[in-house]
Design a protein around this motif. Structure first.
Motif, PDB file in Angstrom:
ATOM      1  N   LYS A  57       2.212  65.141  24.689  1.00 52.44           N
ATOM      2  CA  LYS A  57       1.700  65.108  23.307  1.00 52.44           C
ATOM      3  C   LYS A  57       2.053  66.347  22.592  1.00 52.44           C
ATOM      4  O   LYS A  57       2.458  66.191  21.609  1.00 52.44           O
ATOM      5  CB  LYS A  57       0.285  64.768  23.291  1.00 52.44           C
ATOM      6  CG  LYS A  57      -0.109  64.599  21.763  1.00 52.44           C
ATOM      7  CD  LYS A  57      -1.538  63.824  21.788  1.00 52.44           C
ATOM      8  CE  LYS A  57      -1.907  63.783  20.332  1.00 52.44           C
ATOM      9  NZ  LYS A  57      -1.170  62.881  19.674  1.00 52.44           N
ATOM     10  N   ALA A  58       1.805  67.643  23.217  1.00 55.72           N
ATOM     11  CA  ALA A  58       2.058  68.578  22.590  1.00 55.72           C
ATOM     12  C   ALA A  58       3.599  68.858  22.172  1.00 55.72           C
ATOM     13  O   ALA A  58       3.998  69.239  21.084  1.00 55.72           O
ATOM     14  CB  ALA A  58       1.567  69.854  23.402  1.00 55.72           C
ATOM     15  N   LEU A  99      -7.907  61.045  20.626  1.00 57.07           N
ATOM     16  CA  LEU A  99      -6.852  61.511  21.609  1.00 57.07           C
ATOM     17  C   LEU A  99      -7.531  61.100  22.944  1.00 57.07           C
ATOM     18  O   LEU A  99      -6.494  60.908  23.810  1.00 57.07           O
ATOM     19  CB  LEU A  99      -6.835  63.021  21.747  1.00 57.07           C
ATOM     20  CG  LEU A  99      -5.684  63.930  22.444  1.00 57.07           C
ATOM     21  CD1 LEU A  99      -4.888  65.226  21.836  1.00 57.07           C
ATOM     22  CD2 LEU A  99      -6.392  64.311  23.810  1.00 57.07           C
ATOM     23  N   TYR A 108      -4.520  70.183  24.752  1.00 58.64           N
ATOM     24  CA  TYR A 108      -3.288  70.066  23.860  1.00 58.64           C
ATOM     25  C   TYR A 108      -3.189  71.033  22.933  1.00 58.64           C
ATOM     26  O   TYR A 108      -1.972  71.215  22.549  1.00 58.64           O
ATOM     27  CB  TYR A 108      -3.708  68.422  23.513  1.00 58.64           C
ATOM     28  CG  TYR A 108      -2.987  68.096  22.065  1.00 58.64           C
ATOM     29  CD1 TYR A 108      -1.567  67.915  21.956  1.00 58.64           C
ATOM     30  CD2 TYR A 108      -3.726  68.285  20.531  1.00 58.64           C
ATOM     31  CE1 TYR A 108      -0.908  67.605  20.754  1.00 58.64           C
ATOM     32  CE2 TYR A 108      -3.262  67.886  19.485  1.00 58.64           C
ATOM     33  CZ  TYR A 108      -1.813  67.638  19.683  1.00 58.64           C
ATOM     34  OH  TYR A 108      -1.146  67.617  18.345  1.00 58.64           O
ATOM     35  N   ILE A 160      -9.757  68.416  27.029  1.00 58.10           N
ATOM     36  CA  ILE A 160      -8.602  67.954  27.026  1.00 58.10           C
ATOM     37  C   ILE A 160      -7.850  68.108  25.735  1.00 58.10           C
ATOM     38  O   ILE A 160      -6.834  68.501  25.577  1.00 58.10           O
ATOM     39  CB  ILE A 160      -9.056  66.339  27.259  1.00 58.10           C
ATOM     40  CG1 ILE A 160      -9.343  65.909  28.692  1.00 58.10           C
ATOM     41  CG2 ILE A 160      -7.493  65.550  27.129  1.00 58.10           C
ATOM     42  CD1 ILE A 160      -9.764  64.450  28.863  1.00 58.10           C
ATOM     43  N   TYR A 161      -8.671  68.267  24.578  1.00 56.17           N
ATOM     44  CA  TYR A 161      -8.073  68.239  23.233  1.00 56.17           C
ATOM     45  C   TYR A 161      -7.739  69.508  23.180  1.00 56.17           C
ATOM     46  O   TYR A 161      -6.564  69.734  22.407  1.00 56.17           O
ATOM     47  CB  TYR A 161      -9.220  67.811  22.189  1.00 56.17           C
ATOM     48  CG  TYR A 161      -8.799  68.353  20.757  1.00 56.17           C
ATOM     49  CD1 TYR A 161      -8.420  67.455  20.260  1.00 56.17           C
ATOM     50  CD2 TYR A 161      -9.694  69.266  20.180  1.00 56.17           C
ATOM     51  CE1 TYR A 161      -7.807  67.927  19.007  1.00 56.17           C
ATOM     52  CE2 TYR A 161      -9.490  69.516  18.939  1.00 56.17           C
ATOM     53  CZ  TYR A 161      -8.417  68.866  18.043  1.00 56.17           C
ATOM     54  OH  TYR A 161      -8.397  69.114  16.888  1.00 56.17           O
ATOM     55  N   TYR A 169      -5.523  59.140  25.774  1.00 57.16           N
ATOM     56  CA  TYR A 169      -5.235  59.722  27.212  1.00 57.16           C
ATOM     57  C   TYR A 169      -5.745  58.716  28.249  1.00 57.16           C
ATOM     58  O   TYR A 169      -5.391  58.531  29.344  1.00 57.16           O
ATOM     59  CB  TYR A 169      -6.047  61.085  27.369  1.00 57.16           C
ATOM     60  CG  TYR A 169      -6.283  61.336  28.780  1.00 57.16           C
ATOM     61  CD1 TYR A 169      -5.142  61.928  29.386  1.00 57.16           C
ATOM     62  CD2 TYR A 169      -7.498  61.717  29.161  1.00 57.16           C
ATOM     63  CE1 TYR A 169      -5.254  62.215  30.754  1.00 57.16           C
ATOM     64  CE2 TYR A 169      -7.698  62.192  30.622  1.00 57.16           C
ATOM     65  CZ  TYR A 169      -6.625  62.567  31.388  1.00 57.16           C
ATOM     66  OH  TYR A 169      -6.748  62.933  32.529  1.00 57.16           O
ATOM     67  N   TYR A 227      -0.100  64.555  30.144  1.00 53.23           N
ATOM     68  CA  TYR A 227      -0.512  63.950  29.001  1.00 53.23           C
ATOM     69  C   TYR A 227      -0.312  64.897  27.786  1.00 53.23           C
ATOM     70  O   TYR A 227       0.168  64.613  26.632  1.00 53.23           O
ATOM     71  CB  TYR A 227      -1.580  63.046  28.899  1.00 53.23           C
ATOM     72  CG  TYR A 227      -1.929  62.506  27.658  1.00 53.23           C
ATOM     73  CD1 TYR A 227      -1.502  61.476  27.266  1.00 53.23           C
ATOM     74  CD2 TYR A 227      -2.929  63.235  26.800  1.00 53.23           C
ATOM     75  CE1 TYR A 227      -1.624  61.244  25.881  1.00 53.23           C
ATOM     76  CE2 TYR A 227      -3.333  63.051  25.783  1.00 53.23           C
ATOM     77  CZ  TYR A 227      -2.784  61.508  25.187  1.00 53.23           C
ATOM     78  OH  TYR A 227      -3.291  61.039  23.795  1.00 53.23           O
ATOM     79  N   THR A 228      -1.214  65.910  27.909  1.00 52.43           N
ATOM     80  CA  THR A 228      -1.365  66.845  26.848  1.00 52.43           C
ATOM     81  C   THR A 228      -0.259  67.698  26.779  1.00 52.43           C
ATOM     82  O   THR A 228       0.089  68.009  25.652  1.00 52.43           O
ATOM     83  CB  THR A 228      -2.551  67.894  27.329  1.00 52.43           C
ATOM     84  OG1 THR A 228      -2.345  68.501  28.591  1.00 52.43           O
ATOM     85  CG2 THR A 228      -3.978  67.232  27.074  1.00 52.43           C
ATOM     86  N   THR A 229       0.627  67.962  27.746  1.00 48.02           N
ATOM     87  CA  THR A 229       1.827  68.723  27.539  1.00 48.02           C
ATOM     88  C   THR A 229       2.842  67.710  26.789  1.00 48.02           C
ATOM     89  O   THR A 229       3.571  68.110  25.751  1.00 48.02           O
ATOM     90  CB  THR A 229       2.465  69.087  28.745  1.00 48.02           C
ATOM     91  OG1 THR A 229       1.484  70.130  29.461  1.00 48.02           O
ATOM     92  CG2 THR A 229       3.841  69.728  28.461  1.00 48.02           C
ATOM     93  N   SER A 269      -2.557  67.319  32.518  1.00 50.66           N
ATOM     94  CA  SER A 269      -1.745  68.466  31.713  1.00 50.66           C
ATOM     95  C   SER A 269      -0.655  67.765  31.377  1.00 50.66           C
ATOM     96  O   SER A 269       0.293  67.920  30.490  1.00 50.66           O
ATOM     97  CB  SER A 269      -1.532  69.251  33.106  1.00 50.66           C
ATOM     98  OG  SER A 269      -2.728  69.913  33.484  1.00 50.66           O
TER      99      SER A 269
END
Length: 464
Positions: A273-274, A29, A455, A451-452, A33, A269-271, A267
């Protein structure tokens, strides 16, 4: 794996509690990112990349749908600088939606409307800094120009100069220490003025004797030849100067990611992907990306605008058979939200600004921040205890490692997020994000584990 809420020294980093499969996920991930933030250095670039990702994952423009059924995936954008994505849930909309909201803007230098001038046989570009920066961070580093130029006839020209290895970069030259005695006696905030942040743009003159400012003209000739840009076009342009380097792994173990714009694109990127990785949620899930947070969430692309409420209204009109404004109000008031924004991590070089008992540590998971603000919680959202308990339980159930964290000691400073603007609708909101070192600098640092976990936390919240 369970959460680790303690912040005192002696707690174990999350990495030691991951299995081999999870460790591989962390590193995989982080690699994706790193590519994301290297490519998305402006608001427009971030939204363009988010749209492409969304379409690849089955999201379609909301305007193409007259009605929506559970499980359908839609998105909308506005002015190329904000975006909302939704997956329709199986429960009635009026029971509320789950929202994770982040901002796409980052501190930077903007070119002024009339930026180009010639001085001392050099071409220079005047800038206006955007957001909270330490001005000395921006001198003596390579810079790239990113943005758009809108021609008088409406054509939009994209400009990116300084990212490819074959391209020249830009810079702001610092004052040599041999002549900086007076400068170095000033307070740090006064050592470099905003007007001194002019970018070095060229040094070769045109050969024509009919031109008075020959070096300035050479720069204009280059811009016209390569991009079709004339001097007057700067008036209708948005060009940002950003660090001309990609995100990189940091540390001999590659455990950290360093790069520009992690506040708050980590945030984003992780949002993104989520929400892409969930399906068929019980409550309608919404990922929200807005602009202008760094300067107060103003304008028609900031959180103060009606973009978010308009998006929810458009959803409701396609889901609820007898839509009314009352349906919208009930939906928003019954909703739950995470304000996905970064927090300050405990820096070994500057421990005295933090309350160590309530300071986030890199590598200890995503940070739950009950309140931000300054001094006496001015400007804070201050999440209710009941909602904090709900999020704690949700994270525990989904194996999300998290920690408590506040933004420094009382009276040390402070800051805010979009949380209080989401809360204006009546919904419960809590800040939750990745801890950073060097926040608002041109090279912010985050831990790959955090970061992980951001997510996984956002995915659990959106899907719950």
């Amino acid at each position: 794996m369970t959460q680790d809420v303690k912040n005192q020294s002696g707690t174990t980093p999350v990495w030691t509690r991951l299995n081999d499969s999870e460790k591989e996920e962390v590193m995989g991930l982080a690699g994706e990112y790193r590519q994301f933030i290297s490519a998305a250095k402006t608001e427009r670039e971030t939204i363009e990349l988010a749209v492409k990702t969304a379409q690849d994952r089955g999201f379609v423009p909301l305007e193409q749908k007259d009605a929506l059924q559970p499980g359908e995936r839609v998105f909308a954008t506005w002015r190329g600088k904000c975006m909302a994505l939704a997956i329709v849930g199986s429960e009635p909309l009026e029971k509320g939606i789950n929202v994770v909201g982040a901002h796409v803007d980052s501190p930077r230098l903007d070119l002024k409307p009339q930026p180009l001038y010639e001085e001392a046989d050099l071409a220079m570009l005047k800038t206006q800094y955007y957001g909270g920066i330490k001005k000395y961070h921006w001198v003596g580093i390579p810079l790239a120009l990113h943005g758009v130029v809108v021609k008088e006839d409406g054509r939009v020209l994209k400009v990116v100069i300084g990212e490819r290895e074959t391209e020249p970069v830009f810079t702001i030259a610092d004052l040599l220490p041999h002549l900086a005695r007076e400068q170095m006696e000033k307070k740090m905030a006064e050592g470099i003025s905003g007007e001194a942040l002019s970018i070095l743009a060229g040094g070769l003159p045109v050969t024509s004797n009919e031109v008075r400012e020959k070096i300035k003209q050479a720069v204009l000739d280059y811009l016209n030849r390569e991009y079709g840009v004339q001097e007057e076009d700067f008036i209708s342009a948005e060009i940002e100067a950003v660090p001309a380097w990609p995100a990189r792994d940091v540390g001999v173990d590659g455990s950290l990611v360093g790069g520009y714009g992690q506040d708050d694109r980590v945030s984003v990127y992780t949002t993104l992907k989520a929400i892409a990785d969930i399906s068929n949620p019980p409550r309608t899930a919404v990922a929200l990306f807005v602009d202008k947070e760094e300067i107060g969430s103003t304008g028609n692309t900031g959180m103060y605008s009606t973009f978010f409420t308009n998006f929810v209204a458009e959803l409701a009109a396609r889901i609820v058979p007898r839509y009314s404004e009352l349906v919208l109000r009930r939906t928003l008031a019954s909703s739950r939200a995470i304000s996905a924004d970064v927090n300050a991590g405990l820096d070994p070089n500057y421990p005295d600004v933090m309350d160590k008992l309530n300071a986030a540590r890199l590598g200890h998971g995503v940070v739950l921040t009950k309140y931000t603000g300054a001094a006496g919680k001015k400007g804070a959202n201050d999440a209710h205890a009941e909602f904090m308990g709900l999020v704690r339980h949700l994270f525990k159930r989904h194996g999300v490692a998290w920690q408590n964290g506040l933004l420094g000691k009382v009276d040390q400073g402070g800051g805010g997020t979009i949380a209080y603007l989401l809360a204006l609708h009546g919904m419960d909101v809590v800040d939750c994000g990745v801890p950073l070192l060097g926040m608002h600098s041109p090279f912010e640092v985050a831990h790959k584990v955090d970061i992980y976990m951001a997510y996984r936390g956002y995915r659990a919240f959106l899907g719950g």
